[in-house]
Scaffold this active site. Sequence first.
Site, PDB file in Angstrom:
ATOM      1  N   ASP A   1      39.767  52.646  50.252  1.00 16.25           N
ATOM      2  CA  ASP A   1      41.117  52.803  49.710  1.00 16.25           C
ATOM      3  C   ASP A   1      41.182  52.949  48.185  1.00 16.25           C
ATOM      4  O   ASP A   1      42.109  53.526  47.659  1.00 16.25           O
ATOM      5  CB  ASP A   1      41.989  51.601  50.116  1.00 16.25           C
ATOM      6  CG  ASP A   1      41.337  50.271  49.776  1.00 16.25           C
ATOM      7  OD1 ASP A   1      40.251  50.267  49.179  1.00 16.25           O
ATOM      8  OD2 ASP A   1      41.907  49.210  50.119  1.00 16.25           O
ATOM      9  N   HIS A   2      40.171  52.435  47.481  1.00 18.67           N
ATOM     10  CA  HIS A   2      40.285  52.379  46.020  1.00 18.67           C
ATOM     11  C   HIS A   2      39.834  53.656  45.302  1.00 18.67           C
ATOM     12  O   HIS A   2      40.094  53.806  44.116  1.00 18.67           O
ATOM     13  CB  HIS A   2      39.465  51.210  45.466  1.00 18.67           C
ATOM     14  CG  HIS A   2      40.168  49.885  45.546  1.00 18.67           C
ATOM     15  ND1 HIS A   2      40.526  49.302  46.742  1.00 18.67           N
ATOM     16  CD2 HIS A   2      40.582  49.027  44.587  1.00 18.67           C
ATOM     17  CE1 HIS A   2      41.122  48.137  46.507  1.00 18.67           C
ATOM     18  NE2 HIS A   2      41.175  47.952  45.212  1.00 18.67           N
TER      19      HIS A   2
ATOM     20  N   ASP B   1      38.519  41.027  47.347  1.00 20.52           N
ATOM     21  CA  ASP B   1      39.635  41.606  46.616  1.00 20.52           C
ATOM     22  C   ASP B   1      40.614  40.469  46.411  1.00 20.52           C
ATOM     23  O   ASP B   1      40.877  39.689  47.338  1.00 20.52           O
ATOM     24  CB  ASP B   1      40.290  42.733  47.431  1.00 20.52           C
ATOM     25  CG  ASP B   1      41.289  43.497  46.578  1.00 20.52           C
ATOM     26  OD1 ASP B   1      40.970  44.605  46.124  1.00 20.52           O
ATOM     27  OD2 ASP B   1      42.394  42.960  46.344  1.00 20.52           O
TER      28      ASP B   1
ATOM     29  N   SER C   1      41.289  40.591  39.006  1.00 22.93           N
ATOM     30  CA  SER C   1      40.509  41.083  40.124  1.00 22.93           C
ATOM     31  C   SER C   1      39.366  40.168  40.532  1.00 22.93           C
ATOM     32  O   SER C   1      38.913  39.320  39.780  1.00 22.93           O
ATOM     33  CB  SER C   1      39.926  42.435  39.718  1.00 22.93           C
ATOM     34  OG  SER C   1      38.863  42.794  40.550  1.00 22.93           O
TER      35      SER C   1
ATOM     36  N   ARG D   1      36.518  41.560  41.222  1.00 24.78           N
ATOM     37  CA  ARG D   1      35.338  42.401  41.007  1.00 24.78           C
ATOM     38  C   ARG D   1      34.210  41.627  40.315  1.00 24.78           C
ATOM     39  O   ARG D   1      34.344  41.168  39.191  1.00 24.78           O
ATOM     40  CB  ARG D   1      35.704  43.676  40.227  1.00 24.78           C
ATOM     41  CG  ARG D   1      36.312  43.422  38.867  1.00 24.78           C
ATOM     42  CD  ARG D   1      36.847  44.715  38.237  1.00 24.78           C
ATOM     43  NE  ARG D   1      38.150  45.043  38.808  1.00 24.78           N
ATOM     44  CZ  ARG D   1      39.177  45.565  38.130  1.00 24.78           C
ATOM     45  NH1 ARG D   1      39.060  45.860  36.849  1.00 24.78           N
ATOM     46  NH2 ARG D   1      40.320  45.815  38.718  1.00 24.78           N
TER      47      ARG D   1
END
Length: 755
Positions: A95-96, A160, A643, A645
Amino acid sequence: MAFDIEMIKKVYAEMPAKVEAARKMLGRPLTLSEKILFSHLHTDQKLEGFERGGSYVDFAPDRVAMQDATAQMALLQFMQAGRPKVAVPSTVHCDHLISAKVEAKQDLQVATTESKEVYDFLASVSNKYGLGFWKPGAGIIHQVVLENYAFPGGMMIGTDSHTVNAGGLGMLAIGVGGADACDVMAGLAWELKWPKLIGIKLKGKLSGWTAPKDVILKVAGILTVKGGTGAIVEYFGEGATSMSCTGKGTICNMGAEIGATTSTFGYDASMSRYLTSTGRADVAALADGIAAHLTADPEVYADPTKYFDEVIEIDLNTLEPHLNGPFTPDLATPISKMKEVAAANGWPTKIEVGLIGSCTNSSYEDISRAVSLAKQVAQKGLTTKAEYMITPGSEQVRYTIERDGFLDVFGQIGAKVFANACGPCIGMWERVGAEKKEKNTIVHSFNRNFAKRADGNPNTYAFVGSPELVTALAIAGDLTFNPLTDTLTNDKGEQVKLDAPTGDELPVKGFAVEDAGFQAPAEDGSKVVVAVDPTSKRLQLLDPFTAWEGTDLKSLRLLIKAKGKCTTDHISMAGPWLKFRGHLDNISNNLLIGAVNFFNEKTDNVKNQITGNYDTVPNTQRAYKAAGIGTIVVGDENYGEGSSREHAAMEPRHLGVRVVLTKSFARIHETNLKKQGMLALTFADKADYEKIQEDDSIDVLGLTSFAPATPLTLVLTHKDGTTDTIKANHTYNQQQIEWFKAGGALNIIRKQVAG
Ligand code: MIC
Ligand code: SF4
């Protein structure tokens, strides 16, 4: 039938006895959050009265979800763990990496060509190791999880930060870095500090212009971006049960913006309706069977202050629509005050673009309410002043809203429909003219609005609002338009008011979809080959990080002292850099390029102490690395906000930063640093931040006796030869200290799984 129904049956079969045991041990009624936590303790974890905000506890989550931008790193790590299959049901969602440029079909085609290598990698790893794979175009991870996998009373982790969205279906769903996901997929326990509990009582009911989004915008205003740190937020009251399940999802989703570990709601009829409508009547029936365990004990909600660490009450009858922003999601302004506040701050009030959708707000209900406003444009002789864009959350929602004629109505106000993907929410918006860096205003129904986040332009003022309010403001083209009181001039010169939005919680004709975009993994994946081209620019196999050298760290140079807000978007920017998420060396070229250097107030411009010259952060750090010199990064409050990440932790690790010293950390980022074998420290005295000077050389002492709850000592040697000695705190437990010593948690897992 629902996915993984046997797993859900097992969770529900065991839950009553586990809840009862915990209730007995504590000798008091339980909140919902506690019920879910206690019923997910890892089998090796002893049941005891854990200290909120203190005890580290081992859990066994029911499932794992990953999106493409973080899954690459998570799966590259998992491949090193040496297991044939994932230990719990897990999924990957593409999706990203899809840009929003022209419109859905064309943009999707471009992405599948450009990112083919990455998608093929993710698809083949999923196939080999038994993960469900959702193709590009299937939708945004959190919407797809809500529609297919979330279940009341369950616990999941996801790579996420907005994994928390699944709290809308009564789960504890928690955002983590890829290394945590890797542990759980490898069958190991997952560790979390036993959270504090914040109770939010929703009195009254939503009506008119006010939407679920306004609840969380208000909460963000109260608690700020760090007020939820280390806590689970549990919502209850008449306002909670009278709200749709997807509305609850919106509220939980943006709980990430207050730093909360997660948010949740007790099981109720809205969840049962949503489960049934999304093809999971079987899960609803199972949940009905143990409904009392899927919400708090009645005593808790009757007298919440006794059971929660903090209780907030919000009256939905009087709650106003809000807009939060610019540049931070906690700057909350009720729409009736926007005229004054915008004028006082000099915010540009002409709205250029309104954007709805994203993982936060793209439910059928959201879209149908926005459509009720779009319809009024033609009916009342209005023209839409701003551009208007939609990113549906899933193919199922997109297909259904197309069938129900909503996309046609949006088309009549000139809307662009982008792919079912993150797109403009994460800098994948190829906005025409953004490179001119003009000061301008946009409104969106996403969750984050950090500088540069949507279009890369630091001068885009982004405000977050409900899809309804965003639509009304896009029609008006004016940030200060209050649809509750103000009128618009129509084509006949008359003053008209917009009627309050209306919509359907769920599609009357049911959801429909032709190809949801799911690929099941191979029964036997042992023959599947996962190929990574050694010359690839997008993917790179990981080399283990080196272990701690066994001594104190001496003469570290200051790489940067970051000033003010330093989110993961500042540390490892998304947008154009997303394409390197599977290639650690390449993505390291964005290290801290968004952080403001305290000493010259510039971004991506720091002093190289070897040459005395100023250069970019990545270049400077690579020069230190080449010279074999370790470095330290200094940060302000809530460092690493945003985030999940882990690139924000792996990049400094890869390039030779040894320590990150801040006033405070955001939870996921602090864990990510620990997992990768870095030292994440906080100033014992926050005022010591001022003592750090540009040319400092810094020693970290006490590492040979590194122990839980024992501060470390830092000696700062300044350019003029004077020194300052300061204390630094840390939150490492014994296990995490072992990660540090081994050079990263993965080095330990690899040994455990191999042994
Ligand atoms: C975000 O909303 O910032 C992201 C992009 O979804 C991130 C994940 C990422 O950086 O890949 C998140 O929220 O964790
Ligand atoms: Fe995607 Fe934005 Fe949701 Fe993050 S917040 S998952 S970027 S839509």
